[in-house]
Design a protein around this motif. Structure first.
Motif, PDB file in Angstrom:
ATOM      1  N   THR A   7       0.829  -1.205   0.000  1.00 19.68           N
ATOM      2  CA  THR A   7       0.000   0.000   0.000  1.00 19.68           C
ATOM      3  C   THR A   7       0.862   1.254   0.000  1.00 19.68           C
ATOM      4  N   THR A   8       1.970   1.231   0.732  1.00 24.65           N
ATOM      5  CA  THR A   8       2.876   2.380   0.745  1.00 24.65           C
ATOM      6  C   THR A   8       3.421   2.637  -0.656  1.00 24.65           C
ATOM      7  N   THR A  44      -0.076  15.297  -6.324  1.00 20.83           N
ATOM      8  CA  THR A  44      -1.032  14.235  -6.651  1.00 20.83           C
ATOM      9  C   THR A  44      -2.081  14.689  -7.660  1.00 20.83           C
ATOM     10  N   ARG A  90       0.776   4.287  -2.749  1.00 29.57           N
ATOM     11  CA  ARG A  90       0.574   5.682  -2.358  1.00 29.57           C
ATOM     12  C   ARG A  90       1.729   6.566  -2.817  1.00 29.57           C
ATOM     13  N   LEU A 130       0.502  10.359  -2.867  1.00 25.16           N
ATOM     14  CA  LEU A 130      -0.116  10.551  -1.550  1.00 25.16           C
ATOM     15  C   LEU A 130       0.903  10.400  -0.432  1.00 25.16           C
ATOM     16  N   GLU A 131       2.010   9.726  -0.724  1.00 18.81           N
ATOM     17  CA  GLU A 131       3.161   9.652   0.169  1.00 18.81           C
ATOM     18  C   GLU A 131       4.381  10.044  -0.643  1.00 18.81           C
ATOM     19  N   ASP A 172      -6.578   0.505  -3.993  1.00 22.42           N
ATOM     20  CA  ASP A 172      -6.045  -0.001  -2.734  1.00 22.42           C
ATOM     21  C   ASP A 172      -7.048  -0.969  -2.104  1.00 22.42           C
TER      22      ASP A 172
END
Length: 351
Positions: A42-43, A73, A46, A51-52, A163
């Protein structure tokens, strides 16, 4: 639109979520990021979405050779679908799908008629033609997930990121929706990356599977490649049921059709899937590993047996219902087990 992630590292305090990850997603492919909780999937999704952000000085993200590492983003052209939909409960289905278009800057925003036409086309695409006036609370979980997909597609994204898209749904709906997603992807032909911890889901619908473990990628390949030719013990054990047989073991199939002990004396264990084991009724003088039947589960098209070797080594076996009837096995019956196919790994060899 291809996606390339190069040497991505991401830490949260002392915890490393990604450790120098490299990934290439070919244009137009449906790719699954598969792994257990905490593996980093998931990281990574993102970070691709923006998003990260990766650790300072760590790696780059490219969309079709264009560096988007420092692009916000909202300007990356990403459609992102969250596990729990994130729909606006006070808005109708129509307005939820139109939201991303309505909030564009005036010079970029389509006309009301263009937005309505786009939304109606998307409602038809996700098979919700007549539900535009309903609210999210009036929909099933599967329908809400389709609305979330339509909303992500409304802004005409370059790539689609999902996700755990079916994580909040029950088993039957999950199965129906993943079949639908595969057909849906073939229609839109949009580069899509989805995160899942469900091996069956990834193997059934993805063009490529990226198996992750402990912040790194263990293997990338087609579903058949990663299942039939796992690169590491982790991949072998994570993708489907597997027996980790303690060697020595008799009853391995040889190329000439004979059976005998495993020939590599330096190996400590061999990996064997339940359907790759053969069961025979015990007979003196016949090659095979002696075991006894502990449990028999015959519901469904495949019979699942649990055998015990020695005093404590359990071995799972899958055979056809027809073969079970032929053997007429019962609990505690002695049997002979033969291995049709196995795999060893250097990590498990004796020093």
């Amino acid at each position: 639109m291809s996606i390339t992630a190069t040497q991505i590292t991401k830490t949260f305090g002392t915890y490393t979520a990604l450790a120098g990850v490299d990934l290439h997603v070919p244009s137009g492919k449906l790719v699954a990021l598969l792994g257990p909780s905490g593996s980093g999937k998931t990281t990574l999704l993102r970070v691709i979405a923006g998003l990260e952000t990766a650790d300072s000085g760590s790696g780059r993200i490219q969309f079709h050779a264009e560096d988007v590492t420092d692009v916000p983003t909202g300007k990356r052209g990403v459609g992102f679908v969250f596990q729990h939909y994130a729909l606006f409960r006070h808005m109708t289905v129509f307005d939820n799908i139109a939201f991303g278009l309505n909030v564009l800057k005036r010079k970029e925003r389509p006309s009301k008629d263009q937005i309505a036409d786009r939304v109606h086309k998307l409602l038809k695409l996700v098979q919700l033609d007549n539900l535009g006036k309903r609210y999210p609370t009036q929909l099933s979980g599967g329908q809400r997930q389709r609305v979330a997909l339509a909303r992500a597609l409304a802004v005409d994204p370059k790539v689609l990121l999902l996700d755990e898209p079916f994580g909040a749904l029950d088993a039957k709906v999950r199965k129906e929706l993943r079949r639908w997603l595969r057909q849906f992807h073939d229609e839109i032909n949009l580069t899509t990356v989805f995160v899942t911890h469900d091996q069956e889901e990834a193997l059934e619908i993805a063009d490529e599977v990226v198996v992750m473990n402990q912040a790194k990628i263990e293997q990338v390949g087609t579903p058949q490649e990663v299942y039939d030719h796992p690169a590491t013990p982790f991949v072998y054990q994570f993708l489907g049921n597997v027996n980790k047989l303690q060697l020595p073991w008799r009853g391995f199939s040889n190329a000439d059709g004979s059976h005998g002990p495993f020939t590599d004396s330096s190996a400590k264990v061999a990996y064997v899937r339940p359907h790759e084991l053969e069961v025979l009724r015990y007979r003196v003088g016949v090659d095979g590993e002696v075991a006894s039947i502990r449990t028999i589960h015959a519901a469904g098209s495949v019979a699942r047996l649990t055998c015990v070797r020695g005093s404590s080594e359990f071995v799972d076996v899958e055979i056809s219902r027809q073969r079970l009837d032929e053997l007429a096995l019962a609990i505690d019956d002695p049997v002979l087990l033969r291995v049709r196919r196995s795999r060893t790994f250097a990590e498990d060899y004796a020093i």
